[in-house]
Design a protein around this motif. Structure first.
Motif, PDB file in Angstrom:
ATOM      1  N   GLU A 161     -27.943  17.708  38.897  1.00  0.00           N
ATOM      2  CA  GLU A 161     -26.676  17.006  39.159  1.00  0.00           C
ATOM      3  C   GLU A 161     -25.487  17.699  38.503  1.00  0.00           C
ATOM      4  OE1 GLU A 161     -26.380  14.217  41.211  1.00  0.00           O
ATOM      5  OE2 GLU A 161     -28.430  14.782  41.649  1.00  0.00           O
ATOM      6  N   GLN A 184     -35.279  14.506  41.213  1.00  0.00           N
ATOM      7  CA  GLN A 184     -35.193  14.647  42.673  1.00  0.00           C
ATOM      8  C   GLN A 184     -35.754  15.940  43.242  1.00  0.00           C
ATOM      9  OE1 GLN A 184     -31.184  14.444  44.275  1.00  0.00           O
ATOM     10  NE2 GLN A 184     -31.834  15.863  45.859  1.00  0.00           N
ATOM     11  N   ARG A 205     -28.094  12.681  30.488  1.00  0.00           N
ATOM     12  CA  ARG A 205     -26.786  13.179  30.927  1.00  0.00           C
ATOM     13  C   ARG A 205     -25.903  13.340  29.697  1.00  0.00           C
ATOM     14  NH1 ARG A 205     -26.170  11.449  36.758  1.00  0.00           N
ATOM     15  NH2 ARG A 205     -28.332  11.761  37.401  1.00  0.00           N
ATOM     16  N   ASP A 222     -36.326   7.896  41.155  1.00  0.00           N
ATOM     17  CA  ASP A 222     -35.930   8.697  42.312  1.00  0.00           C
ATOM     18  C   ASP A 222     -37.005   8.513  43.375  1.00  0.00           C
ATOM     19  OD1 ASP A 222     -33.757  10.765  41.216  1.00  0.00           O
ATOM     20  OD2 ASP A 222     -35.392  10.823  39.759  1.00  0.00           O
ATOM     21  N   GLU A 352     -21.789   1.370  40.237  1.00  0.00           N
ATOM     22  CA  GLU A 352     -22.721   2.141  41.063  1.00  0.00           C
ATOM     23  C   GLU A 352     -24.157   1.903  40.610  1.00  0.00           C
ATOM     24  OE1 GLU A 352     -22.060   6.460  41.207  1.00  0.00           O
ATOM     25  OE2 GLU A 352     -24.181   6.654  41.679  1.00  0.00           O
TER      26      GLU A 352
HETATM   27  O1  4AD Z   1     -25.861   9.144  41.364  1.00  0.00           O
HETATM   28  P1  4AD Z   1     -26.809   9.925  40.516  1.00  0.00           P
HETATM   29  O2  4AD Z   1     -26.242  10.963  39.626  1.00  0.00           O
HETATM   30  O3  4AD Z   1     -27.881  10.529  41.527  1.00  0.00           O
HETATM   31  C1  4AD Z   1     -28.861  11.429  41.215  1.00  0.00           C
HETATM   32  O4  4AD Z   1     -29.149  11.806  40.109  1.00  0.00           O
HETATM   33  C2  4AD Z   1     -29.703  11.798  42.408  1.00  0.00           C
HETATM   34  N1  4AD Z   1     -30.405  13.050  42.096  1.00  0.00           N
HETATM   35  C3  4AD Z   1     -30.675  10.688  42.703  1.00  0.00           C
HETATM   36  C4  4AD Z   1     -31.524  10.966  43.885  1.00  0.00           C
HETATM   37  O5  4AD Z   1     -30.980  11.123  44.980  1.00  0.00           O
HETATM   38  N2  4AD Z   1     -32.822  11.015  43.720  1.00  0.00           N
HETATM   39  O6  4AD Z   1     -27.641   8.918  39.621  1.00  0.00           O
HETATM   40  C5  4AD Z   1     -28.377   7.869  40.202  1.00  0.00           C
HETATM   41  C6  4AD Z   1     -28.091   6.553  39.500  1.00  0.00           C
HETATM   42  C7  4AD Z   1     -26.640   6.103  39.580  1.00  0.00           C
HETATM   43  O7  4AD Z   1     -26.353   5.489  40.801  1.00  0.00           O
HETATM   44  C8  4AD Z   1     -26.578   5.127  38.413  1.00  0.00           C
HETATM   45  O8  4AD Z   1     -27.186   3.890  38.759  1.00  0.00           O
HETATM   46  C9  4AD Z   1     -27.481   5.783  37.393  1.00  0.00           C
HETATM   47  O9  4AD Z   1     -28.331   6.669  38.094  1.00  0.00           O
HETATM   48  N3  4AD Z   1     -26.729   6.525  36.378  1.00  0.00           N
HETATM   49  C10 4AD Z   1     -26.583   6.148  35.090  1.00  0.00           C
HETATM   50  N4  4AD Z   1     -27.027   5.069  34.417  1.00  0.00           N
HETATM   51  C11 4AD Z   1     -26.726   4.970  33.109  1.00  0.00           C
HETATM   52  N5  4AD Z   1     -26.034   5.898  32.428  1.00  0.00           N
HETATM   53  C12 4AD Z   1     -25.554   7.007  33.052  1.00  0.00           C
HETATM   54  N6  4AD Z   1     -24.897   7.926  32.355  1.00  0.00           N
HETATM   55  C13 4AD Z   1     -25.819   7.167  34.449  1.00  0.00           C
HETATM   56  N7  4AD Z   1     -25.560   8.125  35.364  1.00  0.00           N
HETATM   57  C14 4AD Z   1     -26.102   7.721  36.518  1.00  0.00           C
END
Ligand code: 4AD
Ligand code: MG
Length: 429
Positions: A161, A184, A205, A222, A352
């Motif tokens: 990501e 993913q 992250r 995922d 989100e």
């Molecule tokens: O939208 P994100 O970044 O998507 C992915 O990582 C894709 N690779 C997923 C995939 O398609 N398999 O992260 C997915 C979800 C977000 O919608 C949010 O719910 C959560 O992870 N998220 C967090 N939750 C808590 N703390 C953070 N720093 C987050 N960042 C993302």
């Protein structure tokens, strides 16, 4: 005997192993509020009905002391569905001394510093149980849709990501590894073996965002499926969110009560189809509602709030500009500046919940995107390989478990939705 099953034993004698959550005494009676992990119950110790030793034990008890007792189960004289224990014998396992978390308001820093103990309080107990139910619902739902769990590594050689939020780790003679941001890319490989699969584990992250919705370590599920295209991807995501809501409504009545969580909005979510906006429409709508967001920008917290404030159901925002989304998303055949993706924005300020997309399955186009993003091509050769040997249209998504728990439990801060939160400014305990 577990407290949660106590109703089956009315009029009978049971043995309970528990902690003293609270205690009050009046003369020759002691009222203990006990918890054993499965629930809470009041135990009444009457000086006249127990041995001298048991009474003296009851007098000594402090908050969080551990005990075993034998008692008769009775119905609460006034409250329907509530049970009590009439104690016959009480033994101390361990006396707790000066437990630091009293039954009064404490500041969040103090509570976080004592997270190892704070977990025992009623509200945290309820959240832990809702978390378990959310995870159970996810596992169950995915199996009904023929996904199997395969899991992904945490040490990874490359970014999923974007490169700005990676945590580097020294890795023997092989140089630097990174903690995974999402599994993913790995489950994209596994679908060519098992068709539909998912991983479920911690992801990392290095985001300096200090908000009520960000952790530096959180749990992500995922899911990925071969021959799933954009429309079906959305259907599965909606089904998953509804399955989580239903599971919690069916199983967490007591927890919702403890958390004073109004469940009416959750019930409504099950009744309707989720709303859908394209990114383009969402920007127009947001501008009409007074947001100063410009086309091409990511949605902020306030924008997500605005877009969902009058909605009974979560809102999909689909087909975002490719310029602000990761390299692996498939270009929309109807508009090559857009990708076939979605963000699912929850109601009640939950933000989100899910990010998903159809993936680029064409070798040349994927390579082009990797080059455009100036990613190290060689590191992704295993990933582009997947487009060489029987490539198929495929899609997937990731849900942040703590985001879902935060919404279900109706708690304000995500730090309470994981047993030991990791945030920019917190690593302890
Ligand atoms: O939208 P994100 O970044 O998507 C992915 O990582 C894709 N690779 C997923 C995939 O398609 N398999 O992260 C997915 C979800 C977000 O919608 C949010 O719910 C959560 O992870 N998220 C967090 N939750 C808590 N703390 C953070 N720093 C987050 N960042 C993302
Ligand atoms: Mg996202």
């Amino acid at each position: 005997m577990f407290i949660k099953n106590i109703a089956e034993k009315v009029g009978q004698e049971v043995e309970i192993k528990a902690w003293v959550y609270n205690k009050r005494s009046s003369g020759s009676l002691a009222f203990l509020e006990l918890r054993d992990g499965t629930g809470f119950i009041q135990a009444v110790v009457a000086k006249d009905s127990v041995s001298e030793e048991s009474w003296s034990n009851a007098e000594k008890l402090t908050q969080e002391s551990s005990i075993t007792l034998t008692a008769e189960v009775s119905k609460h004289p006034k409250q329907e569905g509530v049970y009590e224990l009439q104690v016959k014998e009480l033994l101390i396992v361990s006396l707790s001394q000066d437990y630091p978390i009293a039954h009064k308001e404490h500041g969040p820093e103090f509570l976080l510093e004592n997270r190892h103990l704070w977990l025992r309080s009623k509200k945290q107990w309820a959240i832990l149980r809702i978390r378990d139910m959310v995870e159970t619902a996810i596992n169950e739902y995915l199996h009904t849709e023929e996904f199997i769990r395969t899991d992904s590594p945490i040490f990874t050689p490359n970014a999923c990501e974007g490169t700005t939020t990676l945590f580097p780790v020294p890795y023997f003679d092989l140089g630097e590894a990174y903690l995974s941001q999402s599994g993913q890319l790995y489950i994209e490989s596994a679908i060519a073996s098992v068709g539909r699969c998912y991983d479920f584990g911690p992801v990392f992250r290095a985001e300096k965002s200090v908000t009520k919705r960000h952790l530096t370590e959180f749990w992500m599920m995922d899911a990925e499926g071969a021959f799933i295209e954009h429309e079906e991807n959305l259907r599965i995501q909606e089904g998953l969110v509804k399955a989580i809501v239903k599971k919690c409504l069916d199983n967490c009545e007591q927890e919702f009560k403890i958390l004073e969580r109004d469940t009416a909005p959750l019930k409504k979510v099950l009744e309707k189809q989720f709303t859908r906006y394209t990114y383009d429409d969402a920007i127009v709508k947001l501008n009409e509602m007074g947001s100063d967001i410009k086309h091409g920008e990511d949605l902020g917290n306030d924008d997500e709030g605005l877009l969902t404030k009058d909605s009974d159901v979560p809102v999909f925002i689909e087909k975002w500009p490719k310029s602000i989304k990761p390299f692996y998303m498939k270009i929309d055949p109807e508009n090559n500046a857009r990708v076939l993706n979605d963000d699912l924005i929850g109601i009640e300020g939950s933000g989100e919940l899910i990010g998903g997309s159809q993936r680029e399955d064409n070798f040349d186009l994927l390579l082009e995107r990797i080059r455009e993003e100036k990613l190290p091509e060689e590191d992704y050769s295993w990933y582009t390989d997947l487009r060489k040997y029987g490539s198929v249209p495929h899609s997937g998504f990731g849900i942040g478990v703590e985001r879902a728990v935060r919404w279900m439990a109706g708690v304000e801060h995500i730090r309470e939705c994981i047993p030991f939160p990791r945030m920019v400014n917190r690593l302890k305990p």
